[in-house]
Design an enzyme around this catalytic site. Structure first.
Site, short mmCIF file in Angstrom:
data_model
loop_
_atom_site.label_atom_id
_atom_site.label_comp_id
_atom_site.label_asym_id
_atom_site.label_seq_id
_atom_site.Cartn_x
_atom_site.Cartn_y
_atom_site.Cartn_z
N HIS A 1 12.53 -3.56 -1.43
CA HIS A 1 11.83 -3.90 -2.55
C HIS A 1 12.65 -4.95 -3.42
O HIS A 1 14.00 -4.89 -3.58
CB HIS A 1 11.89 -2.85 -3.49
CG HIS A 1 11.13 -2.85 -4.77
ND1 HIS A 1 9.83 -3.07 -4.84
CD2 HIS A 1 11.48 -3.08 -6.00
CE1 HIS A 1 9.33 -3.21 -6.10
NE2 HIS A 1 10.47 -3.23 -6.68
N ARG B 1 0.79 -1.23 0.02
CA ARG B 1 0.04 0.01 -0.09
C ARG B 1 0.98 1.29 0.17
O ARG B 1 1.90 1.34 0.70
CB ARG B 1 -0.84 -0.19 1.25
CG ARG B 1 -1.99 0.78 1.66
CD ARG B 1 -2.90 0.39 2.49
NE ARG B 1 -3.53 -0.80 2.24
CZ ARG B 1 -4.69 -0.89 1.65
NH1 ARG B 1 -5.27 0.44 1.33
NH2 ARG B 1 -5.29 -1.87 1.44
C1 GRF Z 1 9.45 -9.07 -0.49
O1 GRF Z 1 9.71 -9.41 -1.58
C2 GRF Z 1 9.47 -7.51 -0.34
O2 GRF Z 1 10.66 -7.19 -0.96
C3 GRF Z 1 8.34 -6.98 -1.04
O3 GRF Z 1 7.42 -7.97 -0.68
C4 GRF Z 1 7.97 -9.24 -0.30
C5 GRF Z 1 7.56 -9.49 1.17
O4 GRF Z 1 7.86 -10.67 1.45
N1 GRF Z 1 8.17 -5.64 -0.70
P1 GRF Z 1 7.43 -11.45 2.96
O5 GRF Z 1 5.97 -11.00 3.37
O6 GRF Z 1 8.34 -10.54 3.81
O7 GRF Z 1 7.66 -12.66 2.97
#
Ligand code: GRF
Length: 192
Positions: A109, A91
């Site tokens: 990210h 979000r």
């Molecule tokens: C990760 O790949 C992060 O970089 C992205 O969303 C994903 C979240 O994974 N923003 P998790 O929920 O921590 O397993």
């Protein structure tokens, strides 16, 4: 000891990596609360396992984004949270949170930003046929994955194998996020 809140919408593997690093003593911080905008997401189960409090909020049950974020800010202030750590929070952060926690919100990210911002960064990278992608930790601003970059690490794409590529990326995320947070918190505490 830096007090943090982790925001997550899904699985929460990054939350778990952070919590485990704290318990190992590799990260001097305390997760005061996990905030999720997806009640029942798997991150809630993970947080319960660690005994970390969770606040589950459905944004649609608020009359506006500002009202939703005001509730979050109240939860954070009551727990004296100093930093917001986004970990799969799907979000855009709005003005209310950005103002309350200026320069104290970070995100991870799964790409080498500014390439492949937004949703499904790993899919975007594979679609483009890049051979190397990676992970970025950055400050959060009002844009989609646009804030100043703090740290990056490269990850080789496994050709035609999304699952294997994703696994590599997650492993690097878990290491890079905890290491970067530790450096950031130490640097900031020395300023005060
Ligand atoms: C990760 O790949 C992060 O970089 C992205 O969303 C994903 C979240 O994974 N923003 P998790 O929920 O921590 O397993």
């Amino acid at each position: 000891m830096t007090k943090i809140a982790v925001f997550a919408s899904g699985s929460g593997s990054n939350f778990q990596a952070i919590q485990e690093a704290i318990e190992r003593g590799d990260l001097q911080a305390k997760v005061e609360v996990v905030i999720t905008d997806k009640p029942g997401a798997f991150v809630v189960t993970r947080a319960n396992r660690f005994g970390v409090p969770v606040v589950e909020l459905a944004p649609k049950s608020f009359e506006s984004k500002a009202a939703y974020e005001e509730k979050i800010v109240a939860e954070l202030l009551s727990r004296e949270v100093e930093w917001i750590v986004l970990a799969g929070y799907m979000r855009l952060v709005g003005d209310t949170l950005l103002t309350a926690y200026e320069n104290r919100i970070v995100n991870i990210h799964p790409s080498l930003l500014p390439s492949f911002p937004g949703k499904d960064a790993i899919g975007q990278a594979m679609e483009h046929g890049v051979k190397v992608t990676g992970v970025t930790v950055h400050y959060v601003d009002a844009g989609m994955d646009t804030g100043p970059i703090i740290a990056q690490a490269a990850v080789d794409v496994v050709a035609d194998d999304r699952e294997a590529t994703e696994e590599r990326i997650h492993k690097v995320e878990h290491e890079l996020y905890t290491k970067t947070l530790q450096t950031l918190f130490i640097a900031r505490s020395q300023l005060h």
